[in-house]
Design an enzyme around this catalytic site. Sequence first.
Site, PDB file in Angstrom:
ATOM      1  N   ARG A  56       0.850  -1.197   0.000  1.00 48.86           N
ATOM      2  CA  ARG A  56       0.000   0.000   0.000  1.00 48.86           C
ATOM      3  C   ARG A  56       0.881   1.241   0.000  1.00 48.86           C
ATOM      4  NH1 ARG A  56      -2.720   3.040   4.561  1.00 48.86           N
ATOM      5  NH2 ARG A  56      -4.676   3.800   3.729  1.00 48.86           N
TER       6      ARG A  56
ATOM      7  N   SER B 197     -13.301  -3.384  -1.076  1.00 51.38           N
ATOM      8  CA  SER B 197     -13.653  -2.851   0.240  1.00 51.38           C
ATOM      9  C   SER B 197     -15.154  -2.657   0.359  1.00 51.38           C
ATOM     10  CB  SER B 197     -12.971  -1.505   0.473  1.00 51.38           C
ATOM     11  OG  SER B 197     -11.585  -1.653   0.499  1.00 51.38           O
TER      12      SER B 197
ATOM     13  N   LYS C 196      -6.187   5.420   7.871  1.00 57.74           N
ATOM     14  CA  LYS C 196      -6.893   5.835   6.660  1.00 57.74           C
ATOM     15  C   LYS C 196      -7.808   6.998   7.024  1.00 57.74           C
ATOM     16  CE  LYS C 196      -9.386   4.228   2.721  1.00 57.74           C
ATOM     17  NZ  LYS C 196      -9.924   3.249   1.913  1.00 57.74           N
TER      18      LYS C 196
END
Length: 184
Positions: free
Chosen positions: A28, A90, A119
């Site tokens: 990521r 997601s 996040k």
Amino acid sequence: MLFRSAIVDDLETARAAVAGGATVVQLRLKAASTEELVERGVPFRGLPATFIVNDDAAAAVALAADGVHLGQSDKGVELALLAGLILGLSASTVAEALEAEKQGAAYIGAGPVWATPSKTDAAPAIGLDGLAAICAAVSVPVVAIGSVDAANAADCIRAGATGVAVIRAARDSRAIIEAIDAAL
């Protein structure tokens, strides 16, 4: 089979997570271009774990990754499916999870289960009840994410998740796995 996922931004953390028992490593790099992601992702192919690229199907294809995980606003579902990648999508609601399954997701990343600093644009926390509802609604595996750690990972499994994904706790994979195993 339990998904034991470490979401990482560097190879050293990925190696530590795999040594601790992570079976999936998700690269990521939120601000990286596709080219930079490919360049930095090459060494991850050598890890003894399933290799997933976050948010960038083109980079996943270029890296010959095992899969790609896409968020609600990410493009690349068609490319991922055409390339035969494992597709993770997601979801923070049952409706999103059902839509992800309909789109061809091999697994759902459900959350955030708890509020997470990792996040900043995450949806509101869904809690264990929201996680359980998503798990009950779909037939594909569900991986819990969002402030999951050794103290609460087993609760996610008891709620129906097939696994957990961790960011901040990636270097603590062994403790998370031990907590899950003790609860089963």
